[in-house]
Scaffold this active site. Structure first.
Site, PDB file in Angstrom:
ATOM      1  N   ASP A  13       0.814  -1.228   0.000  1.00 14.88           N
ATOM      2  CA  ASP A  13       0.000   0.000   0.000  1.00 14.88           C
ATOM      3  C   ASP A  13       0.843   1.273   0.000  1.00 14.88           C
ATOM      4  OD1 ASP A  13      -2.208  -1.653   0.106  1.00 14.88           O
ATOM      5  OD2 ASP A  13      -2.277  -1.631   2.286  1.00 14.88           O
ATOM      6  N   LYS A  16       1.796   2.212  -5.128  1.00 14.56           N
ATOM      7  CA  LYS A  16       2.329   1.671  -6.396  1.00 14.56           C
ATOM      8  C   LYS A  16       1.410   2.002  -7.570  1.00 14.56           C
ATOM      9  CE  LYS A  16       2.315  -2.362  -4.358  1.00 14.56           C
ATOM     10  NZ  LYS A  16       2.088  -1.978  -2.944  1.00 14.56           N
ATOM     11  N   GLY A  40      -4.604  -4.107  -3.850  1.00 15.17           N
ATOM     12  CA  GLY A  40      -5.590  -3.059  -4.141  1.00 15.17           C
ATOM     13  C   GLY A  40      -4.799  -1.824  -4.497  1.00 15.17           C
ATOM     14  N   HIS A  41      -4.762  -1.470  -5.771  1.00 16.53           N
ATOM     15  CA  HIS A  41      -3.936  -0.354  -6.245  1.00 16.53           C
ATOM     16  C   HIS A  41      -4.851   0.795  -6.661  1.00 16.53           C
ATOM     17  CE1 HIS A  41      -0.306  -3.203  -7.191  1.00 16.53           C
ATOM     18  NE2 HIS A  41      -0.723  -3.273  -5.939  1.00 16.53           N
ATOM     19  N   GLN A 221       1.965  -5.974  -3.252  1.00 17.61           N
ATOM     20  CA  GLN A 221       2.417  -6.101  -1.857  1.00 17.61           C
ATOM     21  C   GLN A 221       3.721  -5.307  -1.671  1.00 17.61           C
ATOM     22  OE1 GLN A 221       1.361  -9.471  -3.420  1.00 17.61           O
ATOM     23  NE2 GLN A 221      -0.534  -8.417  -2.979  1.00 17.61           N
TER      24      GLN A 221
HETATM   25  P1  GDP Z   1      -0.777   0.418  -3.539  1.00 15.43           P
HETATM   26  O1  GDP Z   1      -1.389  -0.858  -3.091  1.00 15.43           O
HETATM   27  O2  GDP Z   1       0.700   0.460  -3.302  1.00 15.43           O
HETATM   28  O3  GDP Z   1      -1.129   0.801  -4.947  1.00 15.43           O
HETATM   29  O4  GDP Z   1      -1.396   1.566  -2.592  1.00 15.43           O
HETATM   30  P2  GDP Z   1      -2.942   1.703  -2.165  1.00 15.43           P
HETATM   31  O5  GDP Z   1      -3.717   2.224  -3.306  1.00 15.43           O
HETATM   32  O6  GDP Z   1      -3.427   0.473  -1.501  1.00 15.43           O
HETATM   33  O7  GDP Z   1      -2.820   2.762  -0.995  1.00 15.43           O
HETATM   34  C1  GDP Z   1      -2.302   4.041  -1.197  1.00 15.43           C
HETATM   35  C2  GDP Z   1      -3.371   5.063  -0.782  1.00 15.43           C
HETATM   36  O8  GDP Z   1      -2.783   6.319  -0.640  1.00 15.43           O
HETATM   37  C3  GDP Z   1      -4.467   5.227  -1.828  1.00 15.43           C
HETATM   38  O9  GDP Z   1      -5.656   5.547  -1.181  1.00 15.43           O
HETATM   39  C4  GDP Z   1      -3.950   6.390  -2.661  1.00 15.43           C
HETATM   40  O10 GDP Z   1      -4.996   7.107  -3.301  1.00 15.43           O
HETATM   41  C5  GDP Z   1      -3.318   7.242  -1.587  1.00 15.43           C
HETATM   42  N1  GDP Z   1      -2.157   8.043  -1.997  1.00 15.43           N
HETATM   43  C6  GDP Z   1      -1.194   7.757  -2.901  1.00 15.43           C
HETATM   44  N2  GDP Z   1      -0.236   8.701  -2.889  1.00 15.43           N
HETATM   45  C7  GDP Z   1      -0.607   9.616  -1.962  1.00 15.43           C
HETATM   46  C8  GDP Z   1      -0.016  10.823  -1.457  1.00 15.43           C
HETATM   47  O11 GDP Z   1       1.061  11.233  -1.847  1.00 15.43           O
HETATM   48  N3  GDP Z   1      -0.700  11.480  -0.474  1.00 15.43           N
HETATM   49  C9  GDP Z   1      -1.888  11.044  -0.002  1.00 15.43           C
HETATM   50  N4  GDP Z   1      -2.474  11.747   0.961  1.00 15.43           N
HETATM   51  N5  GDP Z   1      -2.469   9.921  -0.445  1.00 15.43           N
HETATM   52  C10 GDP Z   1      -1.825   9.201  -1.411  1.00 15.43           C
HETATM   53  P1  IMO Z   2      -0.946  -4.106  -2.309  1.00 17.97           P
HETATM   54  O1  IMO Z   2      -0.480  -4.634  -3.639  1.00 17.97           O
HETATM   55  C1  IMO Z   2      -1.027  -4.584   2.015  1.00 17.97           C
HETATM   56  C2  IMO Z   2      -1.154  -8.663   3.584  1.00 17.97           C
HETATM   57  C3  IMO Z   2      -2.420  -9.126   4.259  1.00 17.97           C
HETATM   58  C4  IMO Z   2      -1.840 -10.137   5.236  1.00 17.97           C
HETATM   59  C5  IMO Z   2      -0.720 -10.788   4.433  1.00 17.97           C
HETATM   60  C6  IMO Z   2      -1.106 -12.081   3.750  1.00 17.97           C
HETATM   61  O2  IMO Z   2      -2.222  -3.387  -2.356  1.00 17.97           O
HETATM   62  O3  IMO Z   2       0.167  -3.354  -1.650  1.00 17.97           O
HETATM   63  P2  IMO Z   2      -2.609 -12.740   1.667  1.00 17.97           P
HETATM   64  O4  IMO Z   2      -4.022 -12.397   1.317  1.00 17.97           O
HETATM   65  O5  IMO Z   2      -1.620 -12.292   0.649  1.00 17.97           O
HETATM   66  O6  IMO Z   2      -2.451 -14.172   2.034  1.00 17.97           O
HETATM   67  O7  IMO Z   2      -2.303 -11.913   3.020  1.00 17.97           O
HETATM   68  O8  IMO Z   2      -0.356  -9.834   3.454  1.00 17.97           O
HETATM   69  N1  IMO Z   2      -1.353  -8.147   2.202  1.00 17.97           N
HETATM   70  C7  IMO Z   2      -1.273  -6.843   1.889  1.00 17.97           C
HETATM   71  N2  IMO Z   2      -1.081  -5.764   2.661  1.00 17.97           N
HETATM   72  N3  IMO Z   2      -1.127  -4.446   0.683  1.00 17.97           N
HETATM   73  C8  IMO Z   2      -1.281  -5.521  -0.108  1.00 17.97           C
HETATM   74  O9  IMO Z   2      -1.241  -5.455  -1.462  1.00 17.97           O
HETATM   75  C9  IMO Z   2      -1.412  -6.798   0.483  1.00 17.97           C
HETATM   76  N4  IMO Z   2      -1.602  -8.050   0.008  1.00 17.97           N
HETATM   77  C10 IMO Z   2      -1.558  -8.853   1.067  1.00 17.97           C
HETATM   78  O10 IMO Z   2      -3.057  -8.059   4.915  1.00 17.97           O
HETATM   79  O11 IMO Z   2      -1.251  -9.463   6.326  1.00 17.97           O
HETATM   80 MG    MG Z   3      -2.907  -1.537  -1.828  1.00 21.20          MG
END
Ligand code: GDP
Ligand code: IMO
Ligand code: MG
Length: 419
Positions: A13, A16, A40-41, A221
């Protein structure tokens, strides 16, 4: 051309999805190489927000090719749901999304096994996203799995045989389930996959490289969730590190170019497992609120804490990071003092190497810096950075030995400063 890789350096998270979307105009092909719908991107642009689970984050640039690589695990049911959602908003993906025939399929019984395994662990559960990731990769390495290419002939028979095996395994657990509810939508999902070009992706990707096309590999991840190098057993079941891009795409190591390591200016984790710099006070609460730190896949509140340089240096080393990307700096705007862990203290001993295990009595050793105490979300150039923020950047670059080339100050595509 070489293949650039963008991957998470923390517990996922990091942002990416946002940065892959920002960088996509520079590339011809975007490829996911591991993980599955546990990811979840999030992408935000033009007042719209999308959360992608299976599909590479280059998909909104319709002239680019997006590939689901062989290292990914694909659930036909969640895939169909995601495709339907995007199609309903007017994005036709059938022309520019290709799927590797070697990607493994997540079956309904994999999701049941994931749930049964977690329930049986009680307090020691991993905190899995319950998407069936672990059981699917177990079948892959156990040489029982079904792959996307299997849907092209005799799928029903192969499916019934593996399902029967899983039902036997489920007898080990005292776990009730309604198989029909889990299977709902499977056939439709399989038909949806068939609408896409199913490819021998290792050949296709290497052909693109020899044709001079530019490729970006999108990690899911993060390094601290890697099956080999993460905080085992509280990890996911794939290699999230740079080496995973080679095996998850069929790309030789000497074809890797830039390695973009992405991290938040602080740290989060969702699910169970150790987190040395976790904050249980109002600072942690403030980061969760300001950063909207709730899981993109499960909605669970994310645990928040200070940046951990012991872990970050380890991630830079394992991945051979050549450029750093710092996200969510804006979220720290309320803080008078910003802390960064530079070492761990365990039983009186100070350690700086990320250890085999992170024991409960581990104490982070912090360096403190003044916060910048101002809103960064409208900053558009580096010249506008407050001095304290510049200091933070310079300090991290010196400690990590790698330049920070992109800084994100908000969730929108436009809130990105490329240095
Ligand atoms: P990913 O899994 O690495 O793609 O990241 P996620 O989408 O799960 O989580 C990142 C969260 O931070 C999302 O809700 C994005 O919209 C938000 N986000 C990304 N970059 C920034 C930033 O620079 N500032 C803030 N406040 N939010 C951001
Ligand atoms: P993105 O790509 C954050 C965590 C789960 C759990 C562990 C194992 O959005 O960064 P799994 O379902 O893979 O067997 O879960 O890994 N986990 C993540 N945490 N971002 C993710 O993906 C994750 N994918 C799995 O919360 O602790
Ligand atoms: Mg994510």
């Amino acid at each position: 051309m070489k293949v650039d890789v963008l991957l998470g350096l923390q517990w996922g998270d990091e942002g990416k999805g946002k940065v892959v979307d920002v960088l996509t105009p520079k590339y011809d092909v975007i490829t996911r190489f591991q993980g599955g719908p546990n990811a979840g991107h999030t992408l935000e642009f033009d007042n719209q927000k999308f959360v992608l689970h299976n599909i590479p984050s280059g998909i909104f640039h319709t002239d680019k090719i997006n590939v689901i690589g062989n290292g990914v695990v694909l659930d036909p049911i969640t895939f169909k749901r995601e495709i339907d959602g995007l199609m309903a908003k007017g994005t036709d993906l059938t022309k520019n999304l290709y799927i590797s025939k070697k990607a493994h399929l997540i079956l309904p019984t994999h999701r049941i096994l994931d749930a049964a395994s977690e329930a049986s662990k009680g307090a020691t559960k991993i905190g899995s996203t319950l998407k069936g990731i672990g059981p699917t990769y177990m079948d892959k390495t156990g040489r029982n799995g079904l792959r996307v290419g299997d849907i092209l002939s005799g799928f029903d028979e192969k499916y019934e045989a593996l399902k029967a095996k899983h039902i036997q395994m489920l007898r080990m657990y005292n776990f009730e389930y309604d198989i029909e509810a889990f299977e709902k939508g499977l056939q439709e999902g399989i038909e949806t996959i068939k609408m896409f070009k199913l490819i021998d992706s290792e050949h296709e990707l290497n052909r693109y490289i020899s044709e001079g096309k530019s490729l970006l590999a999108e990690g899911a991840q993060g390094t601290l969730l890697d099956i080999d190098f993460g905080s085992y057993p509280f990890v996911t079941s794939s290699n999230t590190v740079c080496a995973g891009a080679c095996t998850g795409m069929g790309i030789a190591p000497n074809k890797i170019g830039e390695v973009f390591g992405i991290f938040k200016a602080y740290c989060t984790r969702v699910g169970s497992g150790p987190f040395p710099t976790e904050l249980f006070d109002e600072v942690g609460e403030n980061l969760r609120k300001n950063g909207n730190e709730f899981g993109s896949t499960t909605g669970r509140p994310r645990r928040c804490g200070w940046l951990d340089l012991v872990a970050l240096k380890y991630s830079v080393m394992i991945n051979g990071v050549t450029q750093l990307i710092m996200m969510k700096s804006d979220v720290l705007s309320d803080q008078e003092i910003i802390k960064v862990a530079t070492a761990y203290k365990v039983d009186g001993e100070v350690i700086t190497d990320f250890p085999f295990e992170l024991p409960e009595n581990l104490e982070p050793v912090y360096t403190e810096m003044p916060g910048w105490k101002c809103d960064l979300t409208n900053v558009q150039t580096e010249a506008e950075f407050p001095a304290a923020f510049k200091n933070y950047i310079t300090y991290l670059e010196k400690e990590l030995g790698v330049p920070i080339t992109i800084i994100s100050v908000g969730p929108d595509r436009a809130q990105t400063i490329i240095r």
